[in-house]
Each structure stands twice: as C-alpha cells, then as structure tokens.
Write an enzyme that holds these catalytic residues in place. Sequence first.
Site, PDB file in Angstrom:
ATOM      1  N   LYS A 165      67.619  87.126  -3.547  1.00 48.00           N
ATOM      2  CA  LYS A 165      67.585  85.721  -3.390  1.00 48.00           C
ATOM      3  C   LYS A 165      66.665  85.098  -2.048  1.00 48.00           C
ATOM      4  O   LYS A 165      66.322  84.875  -1.306  1.00 48.00           O
ATOM      5  CB  LYS A 165      68.711  85.102  -2.360  1.00 48.00           C
ATOM      6  N   ASP A 193      64.984  85.693  -6.959  1.00 49.40           N
ATOM      7  CA  ASP A 193      65.008  84.275  -8.117  1.00 49.40           C
ATOM      8  C   ASP A 193      65.152  83.486  -7.047  1.00 49.40           C
ATOM      9  O   ASP A 193      66.180  83.488  -5.876  1.00 49.40           O
ATOM     10  CB  ASP A 193      67.061  84.757  -7.614  1.00 49.40           C
ATOM     11  N   GLU A 218      62.871  83.533 -11.685  1.00 52.13           N
ATOM     12  CA  GLU A 218      63.990  83.216 -12.288  1.00 52.13           C
ATOM     13  C   GLU A 218      64.711  81.929 -11.373  1.00 52.13           C
ATOM     14  O   GLU A 218      64.029  81.699 -10.315  1.00 52.13           O
ATOM     15  CB  GLU A 218      65.199  83.444 -11.701  1.00 52.13           C
ATOM     16  N   ASP A 241      68.029  79.574 -14.962  1.00 55.07           N
ATOM     17  CA  ASP A 241      69.640  79.622 -15.283  1.00 55.07           C
ATOM     18  C   ASP A 241      70.493  78.489 -15.059  1.00 55.07           C
ATOM     19  O   ASP A 241      70.453  77.295 -15.577  1.00 55.07           O
ATOM     20  CB  ASP A 241      69.824  80.551 -13.302  1.00 55.07           C
ATOM     21  N   LYS A 265      76.276  81.372 -17.419  1.00 52.40           N
ATOM     22  CA  LYS A 265      77.433  81.073 -16.384  1.00 52.40           C
ATOM     23  C   LYS A 265      78.693  80.683 -16.948  1.00 52.40           C
ATOM     24  O   LYS A 265      78.558  79.327 -17.360  1.00 52.40           O
ATOM     25  CB  LYS A 265      77.001  80.866 -15.443  1.00 52.40           C
TER      26      LYS A 265
HETATM   27 MG    MG Z   1      70.181  82.730 -11.165  1.00 55.49          MG
END
Ligand code: MG
Length: 367
Positions: A165, A193, A218, A241, A265
């Site tokens: 992250k 990401d 990402e 994403d 997702k």
């Molecule tokens: Mg992501």
Amino acid sequence: MEINRIQVYKVALPIDDGPYRWSGGNEVHSFDSTIVRVGTTDGLCGIGEICPLGASYLPSFAEGARAGIEKLAPALIGCDPTLISVLGSQMDDLLKGHPYVKSALDMALWDIIGKAVQMPLVTLLGGRYGDAVDLYRAISQGSADSMAEQVRKYRRIGYRRFQIKVGGDPDTDIERIHAVADVLDNGDVLIADANTGWLPHQAVRVIKAVRNLDLYIEQPCETYENCLSVRRKTDFPFILDESIVDISSLLRAMSDDAMDMVNLKIGRLGGISKTRLLRDICVSSGVAVTIEDSWGSDVVTSAVAHLAHSTPAHARFTASDFNSYTSLSTAIGAPVRIEGTMVAPNGFGLGIELIEDNLGSACLDVN
Ligand code: MG
C-alpha cells in the site's frame, strides 16, 4: 421454491496484524461486515456477505449495505431464488445504483442454486482451472522497514505476490518500494498499489525513481483520466482497480489501452453475476484479472475462491484470502490457505455453513 426469510447480521472483523492503513490517511482497526442468510420454502438457505473498506474508500459503507438490504428484502420474499437474472433486474429497478448492496444478495442466490442442483459454485461457473489459485498478500501502509518486515513474514508462510500500500508521500513511497523489493526473490511479484492516492506528477516521480525494479503499478490516481495520463508515461505493467465499476468503464478502458490487468471486486461490481461478466470479457480480451472484494470473512473468501478457480489460469493473476486477515471465523468449510494458494470449496453452492455463535443475533429479519 420461494424465498421466505432474509436475515441480516452485523459482524465486526478484527484485523490480526493491527490497524490496516492505506492511502489518504485511511486507518481501520476492525471492519464492519454484513452477512445475509436467505431462507427458502425448500429448507435451503443461501449465504452472502458485503464488507466495504470503511466509508471513505469507495461510495459504499456498512450502514448503507444494511439499509439497502432492508429496502430490497421485502420485494424478494415469495420470489423463486433460482431466477437470478430476473431478481437482479428487479433489484436494479427497485434501487438505482448501490451495487454493493445487491452483492451479498446475489451471492446468497448463487449459493441457493448450487445447493439446489447439488454442485459447487465453481462447477456452475464452468469448472476449475488448475489445482489451486495463487494469492496475494496486501501489506498495510507503514514505514519502509516495517513493510519489508511484513513481506518477509508472509514470504515465510508461502505468499509470493505482494500488494504493498503506497499512494502517500512520494519520497516515502519510493523508500517503501525499494525496501520491499530488496527482500524479494526471483519469481516473486511486487505490486505498488496507490489506491487512488497520488496526483499524476507524484505518480510519475515515483515511477521514475523505481524504474530499475520489476513491479506493477496499480490505480495511481483517483480519476480514470489521471490514471490514463500516468499509464501513457510508463512502461511498467499497469493495473486498474477502483476505476472499473461496470461494463462501460471496462470497455472504455480497454478501448484506451488503459491497463494490462484489472482487479475485480465482487462488491464494487454488484455480486457474482456481474463480476463473472466482467471477468469473462477481460479473459477473452487478454486482460488478466485479480479476483477479490473490498474486504470480508469466510463468506466473501469462498465466493472469491469459486470465481477465481473458475477463471482460466493463464488470465488469473491472483486472488485474495481475506479470511486469513482476521481471527474471526464466520463459516466452516471456507478456503484455508496452503503455501500462498487456495482452492474453491467442494461443498454445494459456496460450500460453507455459517457459525451462528460468531454472528450474534440478526439485526434484521424479514419474512
Ligand atoms: Mg487495489
């Protein structure tokens, strides 16, 4: 067979590694998940779950999930649960948007269909590709050293794919990426990401500073247009994403060559039905996919496993096992990670049974 009862449970999912942090200063100590149980006149029941990543990640929040299900549930009572597309259209007519609300219900209907025909969901979705699904481990935002230590820890138990992250201060993110890359070996996969956290100039600075490394970028920025701008300035493999929310956003991104890969997702897209549709378009177009959700427990992890295991292996980048991030079990029969992989359960439908003692009493009971 008719739906004759819908129960809703509010479940707090603690995070074993402590607070989960990502871009924008977001920090969550425990996720607020919603589990639904859809009962039928035949005695079968279906299970679904939706767990938004707090209220400030996507346009979804836990209280909204429960309010939306309360709105939709009375209209589903008396309906045939196997008419899954018809019920999906009915829910879309009754409640515009709010795909995350419908996700848990769609998941439960698939579970009922699987139980009714006595097949695991992975079979209904077309069958298993390969023996197991490779998992990624999300590494919460922290100091460069602490993130590298987390990656070492999860490498030791079998993960080889790490989504770290970033999306914070660019100089700090550059340190984070280098520190984690230093502890990886050949064959490991590193994904930086940003979870929408950078502006384009920040993303470009980070990308230039790590250009000698082997990694994926990402969702660097919040808007699709800003992501596309960054994409055109880098030759790193690129993942979208948060920007992919439906068919039209996916088709536009494909037309723009805006990514090499998409993270799907289930909750963001509105359930298993819609995720399967986007998954199949991606696979047939040579765009690899990660199958996951915002968060969740054993129920979401089982749904992810069925969808991921029924995805052709050459286009399946990775998947998430969110049930391994929390010590609270909500169902028996859910996937258990083995050396950084998982398999879809063999039981009918999702292949799981709720652990009622861990759910508490229903906060909503419609019948
Ligand atoms: Mg992501």
